[in-house]
Design an enzyme around this catalytic site. Structure first.
Site, short mmCIF file in Angstrom:
data_model
loop_
_atom_site.label_atom_id
_atom_site.label_comp_id
_atom_site.label_asym_id
_atom_site.label_seq_id
_atom_site.Cartn_x
_atom_site.Cartn_y
_atom_site.Cartn_z
N ASP A 87 -47.34 16.71 53.99
CA ASP A 87 -47.90 17.34 55.18
C ASP A 87 -47.40 18.79 55.21
O ASP A 87 -46.53 19.18 54.44
CB ASP A 87 -47.55 16.55 56.44
CG ASP A 87 -48.51 16.84 57.60
OD1 ASP A 87 -49.37 17.73 57.47
OD2 ASP A 87 -48.38 16.16 58.64
N CYS A 272 -39.79 -13.98 63.03
CA CYS A 272 -40.37 -13.25 61.90
C CYS A 272 -39.91 -13.90 60.61
O CYS A 272 -38.77 -14.36 60.51
CB CYS A 272 -39.92 -11.79 61.97
SG CYS A 272 -40.42 -10.81 60.55
N CYS A 274 -39.91 -12.26 57.60
CA CYS A 274 -39.70 -11.25 56.55
C CYS A 274 -38.37 -11.49 55.84
O CYS A 274 -37.55 -12.32 56.27
CB CYS A 274 -39.77 -9.84 57.14
SG CYS A 274 -38.24 -9.22 57.84
N CYS A 277 -35.37 -11.00 58.27
CA CYS A 277 -35.22 -11.97 59.36
C CYS A 277 -34.97 -13.39 58.87
O CYS A 277 -34.35 -14.18 59.58
CB CYS A 277 -36.44 -11.92 60.26
SG CYS A 277 -36.63 -10.32 61.06
N1 GUN Z 1 -49.04 14.75 61.83
C1 GUN Z 1 -49.32 14.18 63.02
N2 GUN Z 1 -50.42 14.77 63.56
C2 GUN Z 1 -50.82 15.72 62.70
C3 GUN Z 1 -51.92 16.65 62.70
O1 GUN Z 1 -52.73 16.72 63.62
N3 GUN Z 1 -52.02 17.46 61.61
C4 GUN Z 1 -51.13 17.39 60.56
N4 GUN Z 1 -51.32 18.20 59.52
N5 GUN Z 1 -50.12 16.53 60.56
C5 GUN Z 1 -49.97 15.71 61.61
ZN ZN Z 2 -38.51 -9.47 60.11
#
Ligand code: GUN
Ligand code: ZN
Length: 564
Positions: A87, A272, A274, A277
């Protein structure tokens, strides 16, 4: 790059190919923070992750991380060999108000550190922003996307749909991003809605975007990391999720379940199965030192998330996703709010309804109800009816036909020309049914089971029965009758001459060669493949919704059964 393998309405199972391997979707990309890893990437993999997401902005702002990422690549930095998304810093701008990075520089940086999927620095439009501000921010996001495309190199580019809480702007943004040479479309700016449990609005905004998004690219829902949302988000057509919630909830002593969230401190038992757990007790977990407990809760949260995703994918394969969402709504009233919001979208969702599903529906829903009413309207029904719990009065002759079969009640009826007519009329309309059965009708049944196999009329094999669904498949002779009886565009998929050549030899038809399509057809319907001059070349089963082809889907369109 992205291939849709199976679909049910807007939901799909897909495969996204990246330079570091394939992601089977829908899936979750857990967030790893290179500055603070709750779990190692090896542990995250062992919980079921096949891809990760990390933040290139954080890396770029930290001198040592930046230099290592540039020298060795981001995969080496986070010790991960599989698909890795990054991101851009948009989320930081939402949290802190601003970021110190240039939009083009962060795209180049993601490319240079070897990210498989990089994200533009989109403008995070807050839910409280009015349409005017949302619109100008949308224009800025679009300008940044267009500037990023020439920079992406080998990297897949995620071009985000913003637009705030304004459905018409979401749809416009979706149309704009679809027109760029980008590869993944995240829905952004929705974290505040999820935090405030505004799922009804969220559903409306996702659907607004889906109305204009090109279906051949995966849709990512930014910040969706709670397992109780995966079934709903998949139903709405999302393919990828990412979240740091598994770690944040763990740091806060909270356990995620597909049906909700609980504080460990308030639990006497662990409901759970998993790996965490089933090897410990609530009391033992509570007694662990803080850091050990946090790690165990993070593992549980991820294990539960990936188990839920497996269940979601199986539900898509079986045609039972809506039922799974209804089950999730029982534990979370907000999911039920989203289902209510979907009722208003019934007319558009109906276009995505398949003609039948592998399993029978066990819950009522607006798009399916509309589909059935529409089909029954075209059929000529007579005789006795029974009262179906979702669909109302249904002709007795259709009681073994999908999706009209009443839940749990499979009866054997004898085969008569009237029953064949009722089913053919439901599938193809009454005029086509009349024509298909005009002449000397011979019903070929199995000697052992009494099941109908083939319908022969005047010595021509026109129809076969799929016993499992109680629906007919068309043979070439049947297709010729429908072609002669029903005027264009009914039952037709018009293909380019280049495709017709192949279809004539029994080969499948692909979306990119489809010129026109009868909009009354649904995915899984029998259809006729014709040329532009309405010459019949083949018969087969439509594998996509016409609306999907219109939006630019790629891949298989018609699975050809027989050339004509
Ligand atoms: N992470 C959470 N929301 C967003 C968003 O609207 N844009 C981007 N690039 N990352 C995010
Ligand atoms: Zn669990």
């Amino acid at each position: 790059m992205f291939e849709v393998k199976t679909r049910d309405g807007l939901a799909r199972i897909g495969r996204l190919a990246t330079r570091h391997g394939v992601l089977e979707t829908p899936t979750l990309l857990p967030v790893v923070n290179p500055r603070r890893m709750t779990l190692s990437t090896a542990e995250i993999r062992d919980c079921g992750a096949s891809g990760l997401i990390t933040n290139s902005y954080i890396i770029s702002r930290h001198e040592e991380l930046r230099e290592r990422a540039l020298a060795e690549g981001v995969h080496t930095l986070v010790e991960w060999e599989g698909p890795l998304m990054t991101d851009s810093g948009t989320f930081q701008s939402h949290v802190y108000g601003d970021v110190e990075i240039e939009p083009q520089a962060i795209v180049e940086f993601q490319r240079d550190i070897g990210s498989d999927i990089g994200t533009v620095l989109d403008v995070f439009t807050e839910p409280e922003f009015d349409a005017g501000r949302a619109e100008s921010e949308l224009a800025e996001t679009q300008a940044r996307i267009e500037a990023a495309v020439p920079l992406k190199g080998e990297m897949l580019l995620a071009a985000t749909v913003q637009g705030g809480i304004h459905p018409e702007l979401r749809e416009r943004a979706a149309s704009l991003v679809s027109g760029t040479e980008s590869d993944v479309h995240p829905i952004g700016g929705v974290v505040p809605l999820m935090e405030q449990y505004r799922y009804g609005e969220l559903a409306g905004l996702i659907l607004a975007a889906k109305r204009a998004l090109v279906p051949s690219r995966p849709v990512h829902l930014f910040g969706c990391g709670h397992p109780s949302l995966f079934a709903l988000a998949t139903l709405l057509g999302c393919d990828l999720f990412d979240s740091a919630s598994y770690a944040k909830f763990a740091a806060d002593g909270r356990m995620m379940f597909s049906w909700g969230t609980r504080r460990l401190a308030e639990m006497q038992e662990l409901p759970c199965g998993c790996a965490v757990c089933s090897a410990t007790t609530a009391a033992e977990l509570q007694a662990l030192p803080d850091d050990k407990r946090e790690r165990q809760l993070a593992r549980h949260n991820l294990l539960v998330s990936f188990a839920e995703l497996r269940q979601v994918r199986e539900a898509v394969r079986g045609g039972q996703l809506w039922e799974l969402v209804v089950a999730r709504a029982a534990g979370r009233p907000e999911v039920a709010d989203a289902l209510v919001a979907l009722e208003a979208e019934g007319e558009w969702l109906e276009k995505w309804e398949p003609a039948f599903r592998p399993q029978q529906p066990t819950s009522a829903r607006e798009p399916l109800r509309r589909f059935v009413q529409d089909r029954l309207h075209h059929a000529k029904t007579s005789s006795e009816c029974y009262d179906h719990p979702f669909f109302g009065a249904i002709d007795q002759e259709l009681a073994d036909t999908a999706p009209l079969r009443p839940p749990g009640n499979v009866r054997q009826r004898s085969w008569t020309p009237e029953r064949v007519h009722a089913i053919a009329s439901y599938q193809f309309g009454s005029a086509a049914a009349d024509a298909l059965l005009k002449g000397d009708v011979e019903l070929v049944t199995s000697r052992n089971t009494g099941r109908l196999r083939n319908v022969i009329v005047d010595g021509e094999h026109r129809l076969s029965l799929s016993a499992r669904h109680g629906l007919f498949t068309l043979r070439a002779a049947g297709a010729c009758v429908i072609h002669a009886t029903c005027a264009a565009p009914q039952h037709r998929v018009v293909v380019h001459a280049d495709s017709a050549e192949f279809n004539r030899q029994g080969r499948n038809a692909f979306c990119k060669f489809v010129l026109e399509c009868d909009q009354e057809l649904h995915c899984q319907d029998e259809c006729l493949i014709v040329t532009e001059s309405d010459e019949l070349v083949a018969v087969g089963k439509l594998k996509v919704a016409p609306v999907e082809i219109a939006l630019g889907q790629q891949g298989l369109a018609v699975k050809v059964r027989e050339a004509v």
